[in-house]
Motif scaffolding. Sequence first.
Motif, PDB file in Angstrom:
ATOM      1  N   LEU A   1      15.243 -21.812 -30.505  1.00  0.00           N
ATOM      2  CA  LEU A   1      15.924 -20.326 -30.192  1.00  0.00           C
ATOM      3  C   LEU A   1      17.558 -20.507 -29.917  1.00  0.00           C
ATOM      4  O   LEU A   1      18.285 -19.987 -30.539  1.00  0.00           O
ATOM      5  N   VAL A   2      17.827 -21.891 -29.244  1.00  0.00           N
ATOM      6  CA  VAL A   2      19.190 -21.930 -28.792  1.00  0.00           C
ATOM      7  C   VAL A   2      19.939 -22.290 -30.324  1.00  0.00           C
ATOM      8  O   VAL A   2      20.857 -21.716 -30.658  1.00  0.00           O
ATOM      9  N   GLN A   3      19.473 -23.284 -31.014  1.00  0.00           N
ATOM     10  CA  GLN A   3      19.881 -23.373 -32.341  1.00  0.00           C
ATOM     11  C   GLN A   3      20.392 -22.227 -33.129  1.00  0.00           C
ATOM     12  O   GLN A   3      21.256 -21.942 -33.842  1.00  0.00           O
ATOM     13  N   PHE A   4      19.048 -21.354 -33.211  1.00  0.00           N
ATOM     14  CA  PHE A   4      19.225 -20.287 -34.044  1.00  0.00           C
ATOM     15  C   PHE A   4      20.240 -19.087 -33.626  1.00  0.00           C
ATOM     16  O   PHE A   4      21.053 -18.685 -34.307  1.00  0.00           O
ATOM     17  N   ALA A   5      20.358 -19.018 -32.196  1.00  0.00           N
ATOM     18  CA  ALA A   5      21.303 -18.213 -31.628  1.00  0.00           C
ATOM     19  C   ALA A   5      22.958 -18.722 -31.934  1.00  0.00           C
ATOM     20  O   ALA A   5      23.656 -17.764 -31.878  1.00  0.00           O
TER      21      ALA A   5
ATOM     22  N   TYR B   1      23.171 -16.538 -23.037  1.00  0.00           N
ATOM     23  CA  TYR B   1      22.157 -16.111 -22.446  1.00  0.00           C
ATOM     24  C   TYR B   1      22.842 -14.866 -21.520  1.00  0.00           C
ATOM     25  O   TYR B   1      23.789 -15.093 -20.740  1.00  0.00           O
ATOM     26  N   HIS B   2      22.647 -13.544 -21.823  1.00  0.00           N
ATOM     27  CA  HIS B   2      22.876 -12.613 -20.987  1.00  0.00           C
ATOM     28  C   HIS B   2      22.085 -11.881 -19.950  1.00  0.00           C
ATOM     29  O   HIS B   2      22.088 -10.580 -19.993  1.00  0.00           O
TER      30      HIS B   2
ATOM     31  N   ILE C   1      21.417 -13.300 -26.219  1.00  0.00           N
ATOM     32  CA  ILE C   1      20.028 -13.536 -26.022  1.00  0.00           C
ATOM     33  C   ILE C   1      19.879 -12.881 -24.753  1.00  0.00           C
ATOM     34  O   ILE C   1      20.539 -13.337 -23.701  1.00  0.00           O
ATOM     35  N   VAL C   2      18.733 -12.139 -24.626  1.00  0.00           N
ATOM     36  CA  VAL C   2      18.263 -11.426 -23.542  1.00  0.00           C
ATOM     37  C   VAL C   2      16.801 -11.915 -23.298  1.00  0.00           C
ATOM     38  O   VAL C   2      16.319 -12.216 -24.468  1.00  0.00           O
ATOM     39  N   THR C   3      16.174 -11.807 -22.235  1.00  0.00           N
ATOM     40  CA  THR C   3      14.820 -12.215 -22.111  1.00  0.00           C
ATOM     41  C   THR C   3      13.955 -11.266 -21.367  1.00  0.00           C
ATOM     42  O   THR C   3      14.256 -10.488 -20.534  1.00  0.00           O
TER      43      THR C   3
ATOM     44  N   ALA D   1      12.897 -18.961 -21.440  1.00  0.00           N
ATOM     45  CA  ALA D   1      13.157 -19.277 -22.713  1.00  0.00           C
ATOM     46  C   ALA D   1      14.233 -19.968 -23.018  1.00  0.00           C
ATOM     47  O   ALA D   1      14.418 -20.996 -24.008  1.00  0.00           O
ATOM     48  N   ILE D   2      15.468 -19.887 -21.986  1.00  0.00           N
ATOM     49  CA  ILE D   2      16.581 -20.615 -22.222  1.00  0.00           C
ATOM     50  C   ILE D   2      17.310 -20.574 -20.806  1.00  0.00           C
ATOM     51  O   ILE D   2      16.712 -20.002 -20.080  1.00  0.00           O
ATOM     52  N   SER D   3      18.025 -21.881 -20.875  1.00  0.00           N
ATOM     53  CA  SER D   3      18.649 -22.240 -19.320  1.00  0.00           C
ATOM     54  C   SER D   3      19.422 -20.921 -18.649  1.00  0.00           C
ATOM     55  O   SER D   3      20.141 -20.489 -19.566  1.00  0.00           O
TER      56      SER D   3
END
Length: 542
Positions: free
Chosen positions: A221-225, A249-250, A232-234, A241-243
């Motif tokens: 996920l991080v590499q793709f973004a 990360y928004h 990214i939102v969750t 899913a991300i720190s």
Amino acid sequence: MKTVADHLAVALRNLGVTHAFGIIGKSICPLVIKMVDCGIEFIPSRHESSSGFEASGYALKSKGLGVAIGTSGPGGTNLLSAAVHAKANNLPVLFITGHQSIKELGIPQCQDSSSYLADLAEMFRPATLFSKLIERGDHFSTIFNHAISIALSGKRGPVHLCIPFDVQTELLEEFNVVIPQEEFLVSYDTHDRVLTAINNSNNPLIIAGKGVNRSGAHDELVQFAETFNIPIVTSPGGKGAISWDHPLYHGPVGVGGCTHGDDLLNQSDLYIVLGSRLSDMTICNLKRANHPETLIQFDNDLTFVGKILTSKTIPVTGDLRHNLRFYLNHLNSDKINKRRIESASYTEDLPVLPKLSLASVLSTLSEQIPYDNTLFVDVGSHAFHAVKWYRVKKPGSFIIDAYFACMGNAIGMAIGAKVASPAETIFCLTGDGCFMMLGTEINTAVCKNIPVIFIVVNNMQLDMALKGMEKTAGRIDGTLIEAPLDVVKYAESLGASGFKCETANEFSLAIKAAINLNSVAVIELITDRDEIPPTAHRTLNL
């Protein structure tokens, strides 16, 4: 020759099962005895639904098969909620229920599991991916192998076998257990369409869902973004899913979401959805007029793909992590539109209250606990306070079911997870409403020395229902707990250590003490019952 129960016990052991969870009863005794003789520890729960949740927690942490056992009749029906929970979360759990002897069918029986009263095989059919009554011993090997292959391959999930008493004791020739090989399906033919859509987008947005956590696709996920520089939102289930402090990360969206994240939902022309069904809990604040032009949806289950939004949809099926790896390994750097985006703070001001604020406690909790932890979050207002305020440091360490949302599930999940991952610090955040449903499971953890730390938010009401009813109907019928639970006394009566906290400092000291104890601990957190949870804005604008 050996009995069906012998063969089943050996098969489970060979599949890597070390523990099974359930409640004993006459119709299931032969199997449980053989499992124990075979070296599989049987952990007796205090309610069958909890044993199902424990098996799910075990499956999640072990990455293998969980096993939940109930006797015939009500023992089986009590497992149904846990079965649906496992299905909603793609957790491979084998639910085994007893049944009176086949030769006694048609005779009135106590705890009947047949079509004359409670047809468990039929009841479990919609609650699982496969459900079957085994009527003859010589049918067992074929049915068992079929059930296991469904549970452990493809989209993964629960299966159910109802095994009559006399079938369990029937002699059977040797048979082979076919251990399913992991299938990592990749959607090759959508590659060019996906990359074209991303490069042509002005304001793309990644919505990371529960599927990122289930597939372990955190690095991908991080590499793709980062490759495309996409925010990214969750979703609620995708929290962690991300720190929390990654620049891309928004924040969370939907129920428990932040204003900034929901604004991005309403401003983007392309969604890249990673493992989310886009339920009402995620898109409740998305206006219909703001549906994106294009939707790229990665999901191993096509049930809802392309059916929720009005957007033109590109479905990407198969395993999320391996699909992302395929895309990352087949990129032409000259053809990547790496747009510039501004970093934005999604944090909001904490509420100021006369009494202890749950939001303020959760905003600092990750600073007080070991990095190697998992926090299981139960259902209720406390859950969405956690979605909004808890700062996840270790990706994948925040577990919540905001979809089926069965109260009390996190209590059992945490216990099963600790069994499968004993070196990890396991926390459960639950509420007084959930705790009064399935809190007796604390005694299971005590008796089997499973040191989970339970944090019980006690606001003496069913807070999420109360605040929602108060806003929409002006009434709060059925939401108050007139005789509040003394959580510490209750926990101590079950054999656990208890801590009562009414201030942030008391809570901080209790967390430290509970971690040092390395035994079952219950922390009662008495918070301001007037605190407004981040759920009251929930609307649906499809």
